[in-house]
Design a protein around this motif. Structure first.
Motif, PDB file in Angstrom:
ATOM      1  N   UNK A   1       0.831  -1.208   0.000  1.00  6.40           N
ATOM      2  CA  UNK A   1       0.000   0.000   0.000  1.00  6.40           C
ATOM      3  C   UNK A   1       0.868   1.261   0.000  1.00  6.40           C
ATOM      4  N   UNK A   2       1.982   1.222   0.719  1.00  6.19           N
ATOM      5  CA  UNK A   2       2.885   2.370   0.753  1.00  6.19           C
ATOM      6  C   UNK A   2       3.502   2.606  -0.626  1.00  6.19           C
ATOM      7  N   UNK A   3       3.931   1.537  -1.278  1.00  7.20           N
ATOM      8  CA  UNK A   3       4.571   1.659  -2.583  1.00  7.20           C
ATOM      9  C   UNK A   3       3.582   2.109  -3.663  1.00  7.20           C
ATOM     10  N   UNK A   4       2.376   1.561  -3.631  1.00  9.74           N
ATOM     11  CA  UNK A   4       1.380   1.956  -4.625  1.00  9.74           C
ATOM     12  C   UNK A   4       0.981   3.415  -4.447  1.00  9.74           C
ATOM     13  N   UNK A   5       0.952   3.888  -3.208  1.00 12.17           N
ATOM     14  CA  UNK A   5       0.659   5.295  -2.989  1.00 12.17           C
ATOM     15  C   UNK A   5       1.772   6.176  -3.553  1.00 12.17           C
ATOM     16  N   UNK A   6       3.021   5.739  -3.405  1.00 15.29           N
ATOM     17  CA  UNK A   6       4.134   6.497  -3.976  1.00 15.29           C
ATOM     18  C   UNK A   6       4.035   6.524  -5.497  1.00 15.29           C
ATOM     19  N   UNK A   7       3.576   5.425  -6.103  1.00 12.54           N
ATOM     20  CA  UNK A   7       3.333   5.418  -7.550  1.00 12.54           C
ATOM     21  C   UNK A   7       2.265   6.445  -7.919  1.00 12.54           C
ATOM     22  N   UNK A   8       1.206   6.474  -7.123  1.00 13.60           N
ATOM     23  CA  UNK A   8       0.113   7.417  -7.377  1.00 13.60           C
ATOM     24  C   UNK A   8       0.593   8.858  -7.211  1.00 13.60           C
ATOM     25  N   UNK A   9       1.404   9.107  -6.176  1.00 11.16           N
ATOM     26  CA  UNK A   9       1.952  10.448  -5.971  1.00 11.16           C
ATOM     27  C   UNK A   9       2.830  10.869  -7.154  1.00 11.16           C
TER      28      UNK A   9
ATOM     29  N   UNK B   1       5.733  -4.527  -3.216  1.00 10.56           N
ATOM     30  CA  UNK B   1       5.554  -3.314  -4.023  1.00 10.56           C
ATOM     31  C   UNK B   1       4.263  -3.306  -4.831  1.00 10.56           C
ATOM     32  N   UNK B   2       3.640  -4.451  -5.005  1.00  5.98           N
ATOM     33  CA  UNK B   2       2.425  -4.537  -5.800  1.00  5.98           C
ATOM     34  C   UNK B   2       2.663  -5.198  -7.140  1.00  5.98           C
ATOM     35  N   UNK B   3       1.586  -5.695  -7.723  1.00  7.59           N
ATOM     36  CA  UNK B   3       1.684  -6.357  -9.024  1.00  7.59           C
ATOM     37  C   UNK B   3       1.898  -5.338 -10.127  1.00  7.59           C
ATOM     38  N   UNK B   4       2.256  -5.827 -11.291  1.00  7.16           N
ATOM     39  CA  UNK B   4       2.442  -4.953 -12.453  1.00  7.16           C
ATOM     40  C   UNK B   4       1.178  -4.156 -12.741  1.00  7.16           C
ATOM     41  N   UNK B   5       0.049  -4.843 -12.717  1.00  5.14           N
ATOM     42  CA  UNK B   5      -1.223  -4.167 -13.013  1.00  5.14           C
ATOM     43  C   UNK B   5      -1.525  -3.101 -11.965  1.00  5.14           C
ATOM     44  N   UNK B   6      -1.281  -3.407 -10.708  1.00  6.11           N
ATOM     45  CA  UNK B   6      -1.550  -2.442  -9.648  1.00  6.11           C
ATOM     46  C   UNK B   6      -0.652  -1.220  -9.761  1.00  6.11           C
ATOM     47  N   UNK B   7       0.615  -1.418 -10.008  1.00  8.52           N
ATOM     48  CA  UNK B   7       1.556  -0.298 -10.070  1.00  8.52           C
ATOM     49  C   UNK B   7       1.204   0.635 -11.219  1.00  8.52           C
ATOM     50  N   UNK B   8       0.924   0.055 -12.371  1.00 12.74           N
ATOM     51  CA  UNK B   8       0.564   0.887 -13.518  1.00 12.74           C
ATOM     52  C   UNK B   8      -0.760   1.611 -13.272  1.00 12.74           C
TER      53      UNK B   8
END
Length: 295
Positions: free
Chosen positions: A207-215, A265-272
């Protein structure tokens, strides 16, 4: 990506070529020994676009404090101060400064600008030793992003990801971790990790990593609105980068199968998808991965 001629940040420390010094034996944190299995987990968890693996090791082994070190400073002899790569980094960092300063101000806050250190091979940080093999990372203890630009070459050679906007996404993701730290989220997540099981700690990390992707996407939205930085193909390149470093993609490549409970860090689909969400909406509130029922 259109960036040439834009403002350059003064918060870049260039120590490339100065050497990191310091050899050493095994790792020890909080009075406990760290086994090779733990080290592997930390390296996989922190290798791409994440927090320094030394920080993860510290958390996993029960430690909590920063590792005191002497920080290198200044421009390394023989390294061009204005080579294209370092100018690009300074421009991207300046752009994140402008965007996040404005967003914090809108909420009545003040954005404390982080430093970014360019190093080669190895460096010392307040979170422990940093190495180019671990990829870019953010150290909350000294509020710095650490980057060995040879990582961008690795992106091209190993992951077939090219383009300066994909590189900017890498930097913006690490700045996203600084934003989280500035909001107090990093400390809360670290505390929750230490209280929970390994599976729960991994889930919090995702969740922390995906939020950083979103930021990172939020930055791109506002930077493009203000300075029209995006060119054709830029978004696709960034999405390709996010996809290439998903936990599932990395696990398939390294071990031939996927173990979702070990994702950090999350899956490929989630990160994108989370990067695209930030890019499409441009709102910090849209990046609340901790409240999301489904990632």
């Amino acid at each position: 990506m259109k960036w040439e001629g834009n403002r350059e940040s003064d918060n870049v420390e260039d120590v490339r070529g100065s050497g990191g010094g310091g050899g050493g034996g095994g790792f020890g944190f909080g009075g406990r020994s760290v086994g090779i299995g733990t080290i592997v987990i930390a390296l996989v968890g922190g290798w791409i676009f994440g927090i320094n693996p030394m920080t993860i090791l510290n958390i996993m082994s029960g430690g909590g404090g920063a590792v005191p070190v002497q920080q290198q400073q200044g421009q390394a002899p023989g390294v061009p101060a204005n080579d294209r790569g370092s100018k690009f980094v300074r421009v991207v960092l300046a752009d994140t400064e402008d965007v996040w300063t404005a967003l914090f101000r809108e909420q009545g806050g003040t954005y404390q600008k982080p430093a970014l250190q360019l190093f080669s091979g190895r460096t010392q940080t307040a979170c422990g030793a940093g190495q180019s093999a671990t990829g870019p990372f953010y150290c909350p203890a000294d509020r710095k992003v650490y980057l060995d630009m040879s990582f961008f070459q690795l992106m091209e050679e190993r992951f077939k990801v090219e383009g300066e906007f994909a590189q900017a996404y890498v930097i913006a993701h690490e700045i996203g971790h600084h934003v989280q730290h500035s909001m107090g989220l990093t400390d809360k997540v670290d505390e929750a990790r230490q209280r929970g099981t390994e599976k729960q700690a991994n889930a919090m990390s995702v969740r922390l990593e995906l939020q950083a992707d979103c930021f990172a996407g939020v930055w791109a939205f506002h930077a493009n609105q203000s300075r029209a930085i995006l060119e054709q193909g830029d978004v696709d390149a960034a999405l390709k980068a996010a996809t290439a470093i998903g936990d599932d993609a990395l696990q398939r490549q390294s071990q031939g199968h996927v173990v979702p409970d070990s994702f950090t860090h999350g899956s490929s689909e989630q990160r994108a998808r989370w990067f695209k969400r930030g890019l499409d909406e441009g709102k910090v509130a849209s990046c609340d991965t901790f409240a999301a029922r489904q990632l």
